[in-house]
Enzyme design. Structure first.
Site, PDB file in Angstrom:
ATOM      1  N   MET A  49      10.534  25.469   0.422  1.00 38.44           N
ATOM      2  CA  MET A  49       9.651  24.597  -0.136  1.00 38.44           C
ATOM      3  C   MET A  49      10.041  23.531  -1.281  1.00 38.44           C
ATOM      4  O   MET A  49       9.940  22.050  -1.254  1.00 38.44           O
ATOM      5  CB  MET A  49       8.627  25.195  -1.235  1.00 38.44           C
ATOM      6  CG  MET A  49       7.807  23.872  -1.771  1.00 38.44           C
ATOM      7  SD  MET A  49       6.368  25.145  -3.061  1.00 38.44           S
ATOM      8  CE  MET A  49       5.424  25.766  -2.006  1.00 38.44           C
ATOM      9  N   ARG A  65     -10.797   0.587  14.194  1.00 34.28           N
ATOM     10  CA  ARG A  65     -10.462   1.386  13.257  1.00 34.28           C
ATOM     11  C   ARG A  65     -11.216   1.110  11.816  1.00 34.28           C
ATOM     12  O   ARG A  65     -12.376   2.017  12.063  1.00 34.28           O
ATOM     13  CB  ARG A  65      -9.071   1.493  12.567  1.00 34.28           C
ATOM     14  CG  ARG A  65      -8.682   1.951  11.401  1.00 34.28           C
ATOM     15  CD  ARG A  65      -6.913   2.409  10.933  1.00 34.28           C
ATOM     16  NE  ARG A  65      -6.790   0.162  10.353  1.00 34.28           N
ATOM     17  CZ  ARG A  65      -5.273   0.364   9.773  1.00 34.28           C
ATOM     18  NH1 ARG A  65      -4.599   1.459  10.374  1.00 34.28           N
ATOM     19  NH2 ARG A  65      -5.084  -0.448   9.190  1.00 34.28           N
ATOM     20  N   TYR A 103      14.801  31.918   5.569  1.00 33.87           N
ATOM     21  CA  TYR A 103      13.539  32.647   5.869  1.00 33.87           C
ATOM     22  C   TYR A 103      13.258  33.162   6.929  1.00 33.87           C
ATOM     23  O   TYR A 103      13.812  32.329   8.031  1.00 33.87           O
ATOM     24  CB  TYR A 103      12.145  32.049   5.331  1.00 33.87           C
ATOM     25  CG  TYR A 103      11.667  31.589   3.682  1.00 33.87           C
ATOM     26  CD1 TYR A 103      11.063  33.054   3.030  1.00 33.87           C
ATOM     27  CD2 TYR A 103      11.378  30.261   2.353  1.00 33.87           C
ATOM     28  CE1 TYR A 103      11.029  32.880   1.523  1.00 33.87           C
ATOM     29  CE2 TYR A 103      11.270  30.510   1.345  1.00 33.87           C
ATOM     30  CZ  TYR A 103      11.008  31.703   1.017  1.00 33.87           C
ATOM     31  OH  TYR A 103      10.386  31.237   0.140  1.00 33.87           O
ATOM     32  N   LYS A 125       1.012  -1.095  -0.176  1.00 35.70           N
ATOM     33  CA  LYS A 125       0.002  -0.207  -0.135  1.00 35.70           C
ATOM     34  C   LYS A 125       0.760   1.119  -0.053  1.00 35.70           C
ATOM     35  O   LYS A 125       1.937   1.250   0.724  1.00 35.70           O
ATOM     36  CB  LYS A 125      -0.979   0.177   1.240  1.00 35.70           C
ATOM     37  CG  LYS A 125       0.229   0.313   2.576  1.00 35.70           C
ATOM     38  CD  LYS A 125      -0.916  -0.264   3.845  1.00 35.70           C
ATOM     39  CE  LYS A 125      -0.195   0.089   5.156  1.00 35.70           C
ATOM     40  NZ  LYS A 125      -0.543  -0.764   6.196  1.00 35.70           N
TER      41      LYS A 125
HETATM   42  C1  LIG Z   1      -0.046  -1.518   6.568  1.00 30.32           C
HETATM   43  C2  LIG Z   1      -0.552  -3.295   7.673  1.00 30.32           C
HETATM   44  C3  LIG Z   1       0.189  -4.249   8.056  1.00 30.32           C
HETATM   45  C4  LIG Z   1       1.679  -4.051   7.582  1.00 30.32           C
HETATM   46  O1  LIG Z   1       2.312  -3.329   8.702  1.00 30.32           O
HETATM   47  P1  LIG Z   1       3.051  -2.885   9.161  1.00 30.32           P
HETATM   48  O2  LIG Z   1       3.878  -2.670  10.680  1.00 30.32           O
HETATM   49  O3  LIG Z   1       3.979  -2.157   8.019  1.00 30.32           O
HETATM   50  O4  LIG Z   1       4.602  -4.689   8.859  1.00 30.32           O
HETATM   51  C5  LIG Z   1      -0.605  -5.049   8.337  1.00 30.32           C
HETATM   52  N1  LIG Z   1      -1.955  -5.081   8.171  1.00 30.32           N
HETATM   53  C6  LIG Z   1      -2.589  -4.543   8.107  1.00 30.32           C
HETATM   54  C7  LIG Z   1      -4.234  -4.260   7.920  1.00 30.32           C
HETATM   55  C8  LIG Z   1      -2.003  -2.878   7.826  1.00 30.32           C
HETATM   56  O5  LIG Z   1      -3.162  -2.123   7.116  1.00 30.32           O
END
Ligand SMILES: *Cc1c(COP(=O)(O)O)cnc(C)c1O
Length: 818
Positions: free
Chosen positions: A765, A588, A716, A490
């Site tokens: 920037m 979550r 700046y 991801k």
């Molecule tokens: C990002 C994620 C992981 C991986 O987590 P790490 O700490 O990077 O190994 C595993 N499961 C879910 C659902 C995630 O969103």
């Protein structure tokens, strides 16, 4: 690709074979194979089923299906009878058998072999010796850093009568390994480069490591080393010792002098006289490596004047095979440092693994090598190019014109020289292709590379694909073989680039990929990724695309489920794979554990979906302080999945462990683990046995240097007040690139020529100013922005995840194989 072919009976005779089963005793062996994904010369190939992390016996059907008919296997591992027409040599240990064969092959050659070991500098010394010796010798050298137990065997297998000297690298990481390497190499000249802390953990002590490395010296006619590195250990070579270092060494190093044109001279006392060499480098490692080469040349009888002259010509060793974004949506694989058969074979394998473009193109220069073997060399090249999926061949050089008939490609363009190629370049119309550049040094392929690479500002994120592969294997070693592995790609693979990383993961046969959004999954599919892909946030508006690309949604609520089921029903689809997320404490996303009854009722009534997996996420798997809580999460997960499993009456995959979970909660691996940050080299606990490697390095360049007097301010808001006269270096990276503003005013450090220097003033920037006072820094110098990313994250109170994922998309990603 070998002129000399052994009969299968001769091969079997060399090995300690328990028994043989021969279908064709006339079979000839020319190529050693051990990786089912990297097959070549199948007609004369001999496949060794090695028993490493992945057991080669499992791939024999694959290899057989590809036409290979000669195998070395372990007793009792497979049913030989099912492979009709194949030869089998059954041995106790397949790696030993490969090494025996390599040793036997080596024993047929009497020309000098230089064996190199040491903690650092092996590859540089090997490459430099090759540069230095090439005028007199036809040198065969280990490709890239093929220096392991398998690598050395494969390197030695390349010995042939086209060469008259060989340089072989020997690398060890554990006690006991050098013996096997030494038995194969038996060097005439043994070289120890340096001893440093690398691989200390594989040995009881530094002394033991030195002793182990010195086993390479047994029986060598000449021993080249520095007593500063051997720490008084006994070097048992029978012959002459040529040493460098402190007093008493053959080359007694006196001092060095940095010249202001980027070169440096090293002065030594040799046979009572002071002599020196000048090299076009100034760093300490280069001086040490050059001095080592110097000693080798003296051992070989070279004249000091010749040595001094050649040392001025040394060239930087760029061993990397780089992959970069090209013009017109092309991708460029730049492996233009050298061109010989073995490095060409490696680059072609890499090319074949890529899927992001429909067309694969090879730009290849003439091969080096004497005229006497030309016919042979081009026959070998032609064989190598077979079955590599190359569509277009562009060759540069007069020899290729002569041998053009050997290359039967749909599109084959030949150019007599670089100039004519460059003139024609605009008409070649490269578009959406993967282009491999492979050229002998004299053709200066870096020009082509520059012309074909997309322009961008010179901040780059370098991604070491070898390191990524290494980290993957480290984590694999922690899970049982039957446990599947889902790799989290991801957020653009935690900033590292999606399809390049996904492609490598696919090649390494991970079981699943996971992305955040449907778009990311679609991109992967378009780039040729065929692995199952889970999408964690399947937006209702993107479900059509999800179906069209066979992506599998995470289902975390009844509304998501309803939505999806309605779409599937409309389309008349049944049994579509879904992944049920349950909230066990992270709070979550996910079904509540109390929803179990409703969920069971729902799932029992519909046929549109089939539960492929059920999973949850641990909130604090890495933190001992919350272990009670994690145990509670695991218990909830267990109850939920047990109950669901019983109700559904069919099996599904259960998974909960992320990176920290893999390391700290082996009891929670269940059927699959989800590896994220660890893949990218981060997230290793302090007491862990894992040896992770850094995957990404963010780099930029110094754009300007100025001297600014005390009392002036920088940047700046006049935040950077100078207490003393200072050297200020402006570098090409700012917060728009992902360099956090919190790194301003001395909080952040970057490294220039190995020295850490702090920021001054606020981060802009697109630019940052550094205080380079007292440091040797020049405009155009390379700057490492993110070295130790965990330390940097700590400095601004964040986590490495944020820094990595925050590197902006305008920063060019460059991939390489080290
Ligand atoms: C990002 C994620 C992981 C991986 O987590 P790490 O700490 O990077 O190994 C595993 N499961 C879910 C659902 C995630 O969103």
């Amino acid at each position: 690709m070998h002129k000399h072919l052994y009969t299968i009976l001769e091969v079997a005779g060399v090995m300690p074979a328990l028994r043989v089963s021969m279908a064709d005793e006339t079979a000839l062996i020319g190529t050693l194979l051990y990786d089912s994904r990297k097959l070549a010369d199948n007609a004369n190939g001999l496949f060794f089923a090695l028993e490493g992390r992945r057991d080669g016996h499992r791939y024999i059907s694959d290899v057989y299906a590809n036409g290979v008919r000669n195998f070395v296997v372990t007793e009792g591992k497979i049913d030989i009878a099912q492979f009709t027409g194949a030869n089998f040599i059954v041995v106790e240990n397949t790696l030993d058998a490969m090494q025996e064969l390599a040793a036997y092959h080596r024993s047929r050659f009497t020309y000098p072999i230089i064996g190199i070991t040491g903690s650092n500098g092996k590859t540089i010394v090997k490459e430099w010796l090759w540069q230095l010796l090439s005028p007199e010798y036809r040198v065969m050298r280990s490709p890239k850093s093929y220096n392991s137990q398998i690598g050395v065997a494969l390197s030695l297998w390349q010995l042939d009568n086209m060469h008259d000297l060989a340089i072989i690298e020997a690398g060890i990481s554990q006690s006991g390994e050098m013996e096997a390497l030494h038995r194969m190499i038996r060097p005439d000249i043994a070289v120890l480069t340096t001893i440093g802390p690398a691989h200390d953990e594989g040995f009881a002590s530094r002394e033991e490591k030195i002793q182990e490395k010195l086993k390479l010296f047994d029986g060598a006619e000449q021993a080249v080393y520095s007593p500063d590195h051997t720490q008084g250990a006994d070097v048992s070579a029978t012959g002459e010792h040529v040493t460098w270092g402190k007093e008493g060494a053959t080359l007694q190093v006196m001092h060095h002098e940095l010249l202001d044109d980027g070169r440096c001279s090293v002065y030594v006392r040799y046979k009572g006289e002071e002599v020196y060499i000048t090299i076009p480098f100034t760093d300490g490692a280069a001086m040490e490596n050059a001095t080592c080469c110097w000693a080798v040349l003296l051992a070989m009888g070279y004249d000091q004047a010749v040595i001094a002259e050649r040392m001025t010509q040394l060239q930087a060793v760029e061993m990397r095979l780089e992959m970069k974004k090209g013009i017109n949506n092309c991708t460029i694989i730049d492996d233009s440092y050298s061109n010989d058969l073995s490095s060409l074979a490696i680059a072609l394998d890499f090319l074949k693994q890529q899927h992001q473009h429909p067309t694969h193109t090879l730009v290849l220069s003439d091969m080096p090598g004497g005229a006497s073997h030309e016919e042979q060399v081009y026959n070998d090249v032609s064989k190598l190019l077979n079955n590599k999926g190359i569509y277009k061949l562009i060759s540069i050089g007069p020899d290729f014109i002569k041998h053009r008939a050997k290359f039967d490609f749909l599109e084959h363009r030949v150019f007599p020289d670089m100039a004519s190629f460059l003139t024609a370049l605009p008409t070649l119309d490269f578009h959406d292709e993967l282009i491999l550049l492979k050229g002998a040094r004299k053709y200066a392929f870096e020009h082509i590379s520059r012309l074909l690479t997309a322009k961008s500002h010179d901040t780059v994120l370098q991604i070491n694909l070898n390191a990524l592969e290494h980290n993957l294997n480290q984590y694999k070693s922690l899970v049982m073989p039957q446990v599947k592995l889902m790799a989290m790609v991801k957020a653009f693979s935690y900033g590292s680039g999606s399809f390049e990383v996904a492609n490598l993961l696919q090649f390494n046969k991970v079981d699943y990929l996971a992305v955040a959004y449907v778009d990311e999954g679609v991109e992967l599919r378009k780039a040729g990724i065929r692995l199952p892909i889970m999408v964690m946030s399947p937006n209702p508006t993107s479900l059509e695309a999800l179906l069209a690309h066979e992506l599998e949604p995470e289902i975390y609520s009844f509304s998501v489920l309803d939505n999806f089921v309605r779409l599937l029903t409309e389309k008349g689809i049944e049994d579509y794979p879904i992944h049920i997320k349950v909230d066990t404490g992270m709070h979550r996303l996910g079904f509540s554990v109390d929803d179990i009854g409703l969920l069971i009722n729902y799932l029992r009534q519909i046929y549109a979906v089939k539960v492929r997996s059920v999973f949850s996420h641990l909130a604090a798997a890495g933190d001992a302080k919350h272990d009670k809580f994690t145990e509670e999460q695991l218990a909830r997960f267990n109850r939920f999945t047990d109950e669901l499993g019983e109700a559904l009456g069919y099996p599904f995959v259960r998974h909960i462990a992320n990176t920290a979970g893999i390391q700290r909660w082996p009891q929670a691996h269940w059927d699959m683990v989800r590896l994220g940050i660890g893949l990218y080299g981060i997230g290793n606990g302090k007491n862990s046995k894992l040896q992770l490697q850094q995957v990404s390095t963010l780099k930029t360049t110094v754009t300007q240097i100025r001297q600014v007097p005390a009392g002036e301010t920088v940047g700046y808001g006049r935040k950077g007040v100078l207490a003393k006269d200072s050297t200020i270096a402006t570098v090409n990276i700012g917060y728009a690139d992902g360099y956090d503003r919190r790194f301003g005013n001395g909080v952040g450090f970057m490294a220039v020529n190995g020295r850490a220097i702090p920021t001054v003033g606020d981060i802009c920037m697109d630019m940052t100013m550094l205080d380079a006072s007292g440091v040797d820094v020049h405009e155009g110098d390379e700057v490492v922005v993110f070295g130790d990313i965990e330390l940097l994250a700590q400095a601004i109170g964040t986590i490495p995840y944020e820094l990595l994922a925050g590197i902006s998309q305008r920063v060019k990603r460059v991939y390489y194989y080290g």
